[in-house]
Design a protein around this motif. Sequence first.
Motif, short mmCIF file in Angstrom:
data_model
loop_
_atom_site.label_atom_id
_atom_site.label_comp_id
_atom_site.label_asym_id
_atom_site.label_seq_id
_atom_site.Cartn_x
_atom_site.Cartn_y
_atom_site.Cartn_z
N THR A 117 10.90 1.37 -3.45
CA THR A 117 9.45 1.64 -3.40
C THR A 117 9.11 2.88 -4.22
N VAL A 136 4.08 -2.48 -5.92
CA VAL A 136 3.99 -1.43 -4.90
C VAL A 136 3.54 -1.96 -3.54
N LYS A 139 6.28 -3.80 -1.64
CA LYS A 139 7.39 -2.90 -1.31
C LYS A 139 7.02 -1.94 -0.19
N VAL A 140 5.78 -1.51 -0.14
CA VAL A 140 5.32 -0.67 0.97
C VAL A 140 5.34 -1.47 2.27
N CYS A 144 7.55 -0.58 5.65
CA CYS A 144 6.92 -0.50 6.98
C CYS A 144 7.55 -1.50 7.95
#
Length: 169
Positions: A117, A136, A139-140, A144
């Motif tokens: 990330t 992004v 990947k975030v 999480c």
Amino acid sequence: MGNLIRLYVHQMDQISRWVGLVAMNLVFVLIGVLLLSAIARNLIDIPLHWCIEFAQFTLAAYYFAGGAYSLNNDSHVRMDLIYSHLSDKAKARLDVLTDLCLMFFLTVLLIGSISSTRYAIETNQRNFSIWNPSMVPIKVIMVCAIVLMLMQALSIFFKDVAKARGAHL
């Protein structure tokens, strides 16, 4: 076990259930996007290039976000050749061992996903396609979801330690 641990276990189970229910509804988003793609391509003759990739990202979010829910409901795959013949306390002891292995695996996975990330953010990583979406957001979501799975695994660990001691949370 202490009240703080009981509160943690209760809150994590609630959060995992809530996130799991939200993740379940991503199936409808997935169906809608794929239906839109099929209608646009076959009936209107306008191919929507973003639909398939968006569906792939939605599916990835679905299975990542559903991980903690699966752990919470004990609906994951398990080989029961030996396990099913053990007593409840022996099962709990074996579960404590596998919980530790799971938490180690999820920690390694988390380290790798954070690195991935960070790279995606620093380089503005994009998927090489006609749509060219940023990597992004997915990947975030992955980071999480892995954090949530790790926290749920810790909750399960506490429950299994309590069962191994003859108590319940």
